[in-house]
Design a protein around this motif. Structure first.
Motif, short mmCIF file in Angstrom:
data_model
loop_
_atom_site.label_atom_id
_atom_site.label_comp_id
_atom_site.label_asym_id
_atom_site.label_seq_id
_atom_site.Cartn_x
_atom_site.Cartn_y
_atom_site.Cartn_z
N ARG A 53 0.67 -1.13 0.05
CA ARG A 53 0.07 0.03 -0.04
C ARG A 53 0.76 1.27 -0.10
N GLY A 54 2.12 1.04 -0.02
CA GLY A 54 3.21 2.41 -0.16
C GLY A 54 3.71 2.64 1.03
N ALA A 55 4.33 3.75 1.17
CA ALA A 55 5.15 4.23 2.32
C ALA A 55 4.36 5.08 3.28
N PHE A 56 4.36 4.56 4.28
CA PHE A 56 3.52 5.15 5.25
C PHE A 56 4.31 6.10 6.18
N ALA A 57 3.91 7.22 6.63
CA ALA A 57 4.78 8.17 7.24
C ALA A 57 5.16 7.55 8.89
N GLY A 58 3.94 6.73 9.17
CA GLY A 58 4.37 6.07 10.52
C GLY A 58 3.10 5.15 10.84
N LEU A 59 3.32 4.22 11.76
CA LEU A 59 2.14 2.99 12.11
C LEU A 59 1.78 3.34 13.76
N GLU A 88 6.27 -11.12 9.69
CA GLU A 88 5.40 -9.81 9.45
C GLU A 88 5.97 -8.69 10.11
N LEU A 89 6.57 -8.43 10.99
CA LEU A 89 6.98 -7.28 11.55
C LEU A 89 7.91 -6.60 10.74
N ARG A 90 8.82 -7.60 9.94
CA ARG A 90 9.75 -6.84 9.02
C ARG A 90 8.90 -6.33 8.00
N GLY A 91 8.08 -6.98 7.33
CA GLY A 91 7.23 -6.66 6.17
C GLY A 91 6.49 -5.32 6.61
N ILE A 92 5.85 -5.25 7.76
CA ILE A 92 5.21 -4.11 8.20
C ILE A 92 6.35 -2.79 8.37
N GLY A 93 7.47 -3.19 8.71
CA GLY A 93 8.73 -2.01 8.49
C GLY A 93 9.06 -1.45 7.26
N GLY A 94 8.86 -2.44 6.25
CA GLY A 94 9.02 -2.20 4.89
C GLY A 94 7.97 -1.26 4.18
N ALA A 95 6.78 -1.09 4.78
CA ALA A 95 5.57 -0.39 4.39
C ALA A 95 5.74 1.07 4.81
N LEU A 96 6.89 1.28 5.61
CA LEU A 96 7.07 2.71 6.33
C LEU A 96 8.04 3.33 5.50
N ALA A 97 7.74 4.59 5.31
CA ALA A 97 8.63 5.85 4.52
C ALA A 97 9.89 5.87 5.55
N GLN A 98 10.86 6.20 4.60
CA GLN A 98 12.41 6.36 5.68
C GLN A 98 11.92 7.43 6.51
N GLY A 99 12.38 6.98 7.66
CA GLY A 99 12.04 8.00 9.01
C GLY A 99 10.90 7.58 9.77
N GLY A 100 10.15 6.53 9.01
CA GLY A 100 8.77 6.24 9.74
C GLY A 100 9.01 5.99 11.26
N PHE A 101 7.80 5.74 11.81
CA PHE A 101 7.73 5.31 13.12
C PHE A 101 6.53 4.72 13.49
N VAL A 102 6.83 3.82 14.66
CA VAL A 102 5.78 2.75 15.12
C VAL A 102 5.39 3.24 16.64
N ARG A 103 4.23 3.60 16.88
CA ARG A 103 3.78 3.89 18.29
C ARG A 103 2.56 2.85 18.61
N LEU A 104 2.68 2.25 19.73
CA LEU A 104 1.59 1.65 20.34
C LEU A 104 0.89 2.50 21.40
N LEU A 105 -0.42 2.68 20.89
CA LEU A 105 -1.37 3.63 21.82
C LEU A 105 -2.34 3.00 22.74
N GLY A 106 -2.62 3.57 23.98
CA GLY A 106 -3.81 3.01 24.69
C GLY A 106 -3.20 2.04 25.90
#
Length: 128
Positions: A53-59, A88-106
């Protein structure tokens, strides 16, 4: 003159997450949102939805949490359990733009392993 579209964030929400209405309203226009299904593995739902789905700024992951656990979909997140999702997590990371981030909310933030769990999610997606 037209400018290229900025990448959106990806927001995945467990339906048991407190404050989800406010979170979804705040994310409107800034994130592609997906409501997770509680009967399916949450990590795999995220991986499938982000694939190709492209490069996401963050997850952003809005998890259901209580005093004893953090859950997304049918997945109870644990530090040792995350290693079962390395591909799966490596694939998720590959869908993030350079400098992308991951945040766990809640997260309640009161459990001793919350920060370690969030750091492991970042490390296994390749975002540090």
């Amino acid at each position: 003159m037209s400018f290229p579209a900025l990448p959106l964030m990806a927001l995945f929400v467990d339906p048991r997450c407190g404050g989800k209405r406010e979170l979804l309203a705040a994310a409107a226009g800034k994130a592609q949102t997906v409501m997770l299904t509680t009967s399916q593995d949450g990590i795999r739902q995220i991986s499938k939805n982000m694939s190709g789905r492209g490069a996401f700024a963050g997850l952003l992951i809005a998890a259901a949490d209580d005093a004893s656990s953090i859950e997304i979909g049918s997945t109870r997140l644990t530090i040792p359990g995350l290693y079962a999702y390395e591909n799966e997590l490596r694939g998720i990371g590959g869908a993030l733009a350079q400098g992308g981030f991951v945040r766990l909310l809640g997260r309640g933030g009161n459990r001793p392993n919350d920060d370690i769990l969030a750091a492991m999610l970042c490390r296994l997606t390749g975002v540090e």
